[in-house]
Design a protein around this motif. Structure first.
Motif, PDB file in Angstrom:
ATOM      1  N   GLU A  96       0.807  -1.223   0.000  1.00 39.13           N
ATOM      2  CA  GLU A  96       0.000   0.000   0.000  1.00 39.13           C
ATOM      3  C   GLU A  96       0.836   1.266   0.000  1.00 39.13           C
ATOM      4  N   GLU A  97       2.147   1.117   0.173  1.00 42.56           N
ATOM      5  CA  GLU A  97       3.030   2.277   0.212  1.00 42.56           C
ATOM      6  C   GLU A  97       4.426   1.831  -0.187  1.00 42.56           C
ATOM      7  N   PRO A  98       5.314   2.764  -0.518  1.00 43.44           N
ATOM      8  CA  PRO A  98       6.697   2.372  -0.811  1.00 43.44           C
ATOM      9  C   PRO A  98       7.256   1.502   0.314  1.00 43.44           C
ATOM     10  N   THR A  99       7.790   0.342  -0.065  1.00 47.03           N
ATOM     11  CA  THR A  99       8.187  -0.669   0.920  1.00 47.03           C
ATOM     12  C   THR A  99       9.620  -1.107   0.669  1.00 47.03           C
ATOM     13  N   PHE A 100      10.412  -1.117   1.736  1.00 45.48           N
ATOM     14  CA  PHE A 100      11.799  -1.581   1.666  1.00 45.48           C
ATOM     15  C   PHE A 100      11.781  -3.084   1.894  1.00 45.48           C
ATOM     16  N   ILE A 101      12.329  -3.858   0.944  1.00 50.85           N
ATOM     17  CA  ILE A 101      12.215  -5.314   1.013  1.00 50.85           C
ATOM     18  C   ILE A 101      13.565  -6.005   1.046  1.00 50.85           C
ATOM     19  N   ASN A 102      13.567  -7.203   1.641  1.00 50.94           N
ATOM     20  CA  ASN A 102      14.678  -8.142   1.541  1.00 50.94           C
ATOM     21  C   ASN A 102      14.321  -9.167   0.473  1.00 50.94           C
ATOM     22  N   VAL A 103      15.247  -9.439  -0.425  1.00 49.12           N
ATOM     23  CA  VAL A 103      15.051 -10.478  -1.438  1.00 49.12           C
ATOM     24  C   VAL A 103      16.121 -11.540  -1.228  1.00 49.12           C
ATOM     25  N   GLU A 104      15.693 -12.789  -0.991  1.00 45.03           N
ATOM     26  CA  GLU A 104      16.621 -13.890  -0.752  1.00 45.03           C
ATOM     27  C   GLU A 104      16.445 -14.964  -1.818  1.00 45.03           C
ATOM     28  N   ALA A 105      17.561 -15.572  -2.229  1.00 46.35           N
ATOM     29  CA  ALA A 105      17.534 -16.742  -3.089  1.00 46.35           C
ATOM     30  C   ALA A 105      18.301 -17.855  -2.387  1.00 46.35           C
ATOM     31  N   HIS A 106      17.628 -18.964  -2.115  1.00 45.97           N
ATOM     32  CA  HIS A 106      18.242 -20.141  -1.498  1.00 45.97           C
ATOM     33  C   HIS A 106      18.466 -21.146  -2.636  1.00 45.97           C
ATOM     34  N   ALA A 107      19.741 -21.384  -2.976  1.00 44.59           N
ATOM     35  CA  ALA A 107      19.972 -22.155  -4.202  1.00 44.59           C
ATOM     36  C   ALA A 107      21.277 -22.932  -4.176  1.00 44.59           C
ATOM     37  N   PRO A 108      21.276 -24.090  -4.913  1.00 44.16           N
ATOM     38  CA  PRO A 108      20.121 -24.769  -5.500  1.00 44.16           C
ATOM     39  C   PRO A 108      19.302 -25.430  -4.386  1.00 44.16           C
ATOM     40  N   ILE A 109      17.992 -25.286  -4.414  1.00 48.75           N
ATOM     41  CA  ILE A 109      17.166 -25.674  -3.285  1.00 48.75           C
ATOM     42  C   ILE A 109      17.224 -27.167  -2.982  1.00 48.75           C
ATOM     43  N   ASN A 110      17.465 -28.011  -3.997  1.00 46.05           N
ATOM     44  CA  ASN A 110      17.447 -29.461  -3.785  1.00 46.05           C
ATOM     45  C   ASN A 110      18.812 -30.064  -3.450  1.00 46.05           C
TER      46      ASN A 110
ATOM     47  N   VAL B 286      22.733 -18.909   0.479  1.00 43.01           N
ATOM     48  CA  VAL B 286      21.731 -17.850   0.448  1.00 43.01           C
ATOM     49  C   VAL B 286      22.380 -16.581  -0.085  1.00 43.01           C
ATOM     50  N   SER B 287      21.805 -16.058  -1.143  1.00 42.86           N
ATOM     51  CA  SER B 287      22.231 -14.772  -1.689  1.00 42.86           C
ATOM     52  C   SER B 287      21.080 -13.795  -1.492  1.00 42.86           C
ATOM     53  N   SER B 288      21.390 -12.556  -1.094  1.00 39.23           N
ATOM     54  CA  SER B 288      20.303 -11.624  -0.788  1.00 39.23           C
ATOM     55  C   SER B 288      20.687 -10.188  -1.118  1.00 39.23           C
ATOM     56  N   THR B 289      19.666  -9.363  -1.234  1.00 41.41           N
ATOM     57  CA  THR B 289      19.849  -7.936  -1.409  1.00 41.41           C
ATOM     58  C   THR B 289      18.626  -7.221  -0.844  1.00 41.41           C
ATOM     59  N   GLN B 290      18.656  -5.895  -0.853  1.00 36.85           N
ATOM     60  CA  GLN B 290      17.541  -5.085  -0.396  1.00 36.85           C
ATOM     61  C   GLN B 290      17.255  -3.993  -1.416  1.00 36.85           C
ATOM     62  N   LEU B 291      15.995  -3.605  -1.502  1.00 38.44           N
ATOM     63  CA  LEU B 291      15.618  -2.507  -2.392  1.00 38.44           C
ATOM     64  C   LEU B 291      14.240  -1.980  -2.017  1.00 38.44           C
ATOM     65  N   TRP B 292      13.941  -0.799  -2.533  1.00 41.15           N
ATOM     66  CA  TRP B 292      12.627  -0.195  -2.373  1.00 41.15           C
ATOM     67  C   TRP B 292      11.723  -0.648  -3.518  1.00 41.15           C
ATOM     68  N   VAL B 293      10.465  -0.904  -3.190  1.00 40.29           N
ATOM     69  CA  VAL B 293       9.458  -1.207  -4.200  1.00 40.29           C
ATOM     70  C   VAL B 293       8.307  -0.213  -4.030  1.00 40.29           C
ATOM     71  N   ILE B 294       7.856   0.351  -5.149  1.00 39.71           N
ATOM     72  CA  ILE B 294       6.793   1.345  -5.156  1.00 39.71           C
ATOM     73  C   ILE B 294       5.511   0.696  -5.671  1.00 39.71           C
ATOM     74  N   PRO B 295       4.371   0.878  -5.024  1.00 37.63           N
ATOM     75  CA  PRO B 295       3.119   0.272  -5.498  1.00 37.63           C
ATOM     76  C   PRO B 295       2.863   0.581  -6.970  1.00 37.63           C
ATOM     77  N   GLY B 296       2.603  -0.462  -7.735  1.00 36.32           N
ATOM     78  CA  GLY B 296       2.286  -0.298  -9.156  1.00 36.32           C
ATOM     79  C   GLY B 296       3.469  -0.132 -10.068  1.00 36.32           C
ATOM     80  N   LYS B 297       4.676  -0.029  -9.524  1.00 40.38           N
ATOM     81  CA  LYS B 297       5.874   0.143 -10.348  1.00 40.38           C
ATOM     82  C   LYS B 297       6.585  -1.206 -10.475  1.00 40.38           C
ATOM     83  N   ASP B 298       6.241  -1.967 -11.514  1.00 38.39           N
ATOM     84  CA  ASP B 298       6.764  -3.313 -11.689  1.00 38.39           C
ATOM     85  C   ASP B 298       8.255  -3.298 -12.026  1.00 38.39           C
ATOM     86  N   ILE B 299       8.955  -4.308 -11.542  1.00 38.69           N
ATOM     87  CA  ILE B 299      10.367  -4.507 -11.869  1.00 38.69           C
ATOM     88  C   ILE B 299      10.436  -5.756 -12.743  1.00 38.69           C
TER      89      ILE B 299
END
Length: 253
Positions: free
Chosen positions: A101-115, A122-135
């Motif tokens: 509902e508002e600009p949100t600061f997120i953690n993005v994690e990739a656990h790989a290879p999962i099997n 685990v590789s991760s980063t952080q970024l801002w996401v704005i409602p309706g602004k697709d990446i």
């Protein structure tokens, strides 16, 4: 009275419109790229992607990357200029859908290879996401370092006679599942593959494993005295720093 009712109606309509604009579903494409290799997708089980609200820890979406490992020439052998893409519509990724509902600061994690539990990182980063602004497009690309190392021989807790020759064999692949071969894109001659053999009452020693005719397979033979042993086989690339490890335990009678 009618005037008040009209004002109230307009106010409610304004709130409704504002709320519908603010709570838009927002897409974020996430991909896991094996270091010095290709994308992690369906062929090796994918990468588990978890997206969280960085402030609250709430999981906003999760899933597995799926699709192909991508175009080898495009990813590894083509000079890149600004805004050049590494992916196409078939390249592995996970398209997250975030209801924010508002600009949100997120953690993005990739656990790989999962099997591959012994190889998973685990590789991760952080970024801002704005409602309706697709990446979209390449999206958020997380680099995943390492090798997948699987000990094929000896088997876990295998009993072997001291008079018998001990066969050491391991399968070494990139984190995306790409094969390691002599003279190939991922050249077996570039990598150091060794077994560390240790026991509580004995001095540890290292044995070099050499590539075989079978892709991604490295092997060596040795002999051991009676005892309980831990065998650690590792792969190391001195150029990129990629490293992978697997362990097993055996009994020599």
């Amino acid at each position: 009275m009618k005037f008040r009712f009209s004002i109230l109606s307009l106010f409610c309509a304004f709130l409704f419109c504002f709320g519908s604009l603010a709570a838009q579903e927002t897409s974020v494409m996430v991909r896991a790229l094996a270091k010095d290799a290709k994308f992690i997708g369906s062929s090796i089980g994918g990468a588990k992607v978890i997206i969280r609200n960085a402030e609250t820890g709430e999981i906003l979406d999760l899933g597995l990357t799926s699709g192909s490992t991508g175009d080898t020439k495009l990813i590894l052998q083509t000079p890149k200029e600004r805004y050049d893409k590494l992916t196409d519509k078939n390249t592995a990724g996970f398209e997250a859908k975030l209801n924010i509902e508002e600009p949100t600061f997120i953690n993005v994690e990739a656990h790989a290879p999962i099997n591959k539990k012994q190889a998973k990182v685990v590789s991760s980063t952080q970024l801002w996401v704005i409602p309706g602004k697709d990446i979209t497009g390449d999206g958020v690309v997380l680099e995943v370092p390492g090798f997948v190392v699987d000990i094929l021989s000896p088997q876990t807790h295998e009993r072997i006679n001291a008079s018998d020759e001990l066969s050491l064999k391991a399968n070494i692949i990139m984190m995306c599942g790409c094969p390691v071969t002599e003279g190939g894109v991922w050249d077996a001659n570039q990598y150091e593959v060794k077994a560390i053999i240790s026991a509580e009452d004995k001095e540890s020693r290292e044995i070099t494993l050499n590539s075989t005719d079978k892709p991604s397979t490295f092997a060596a033979n040795t002999s051991l005295e009676k005892g309980y042993y831990t065998i650690t086989i590792y792969a190391f690339d001195p150029v990129t720093g990629n490293t992978g490890v697997d362990k097993t335990n055996i009994i020599i009678n």
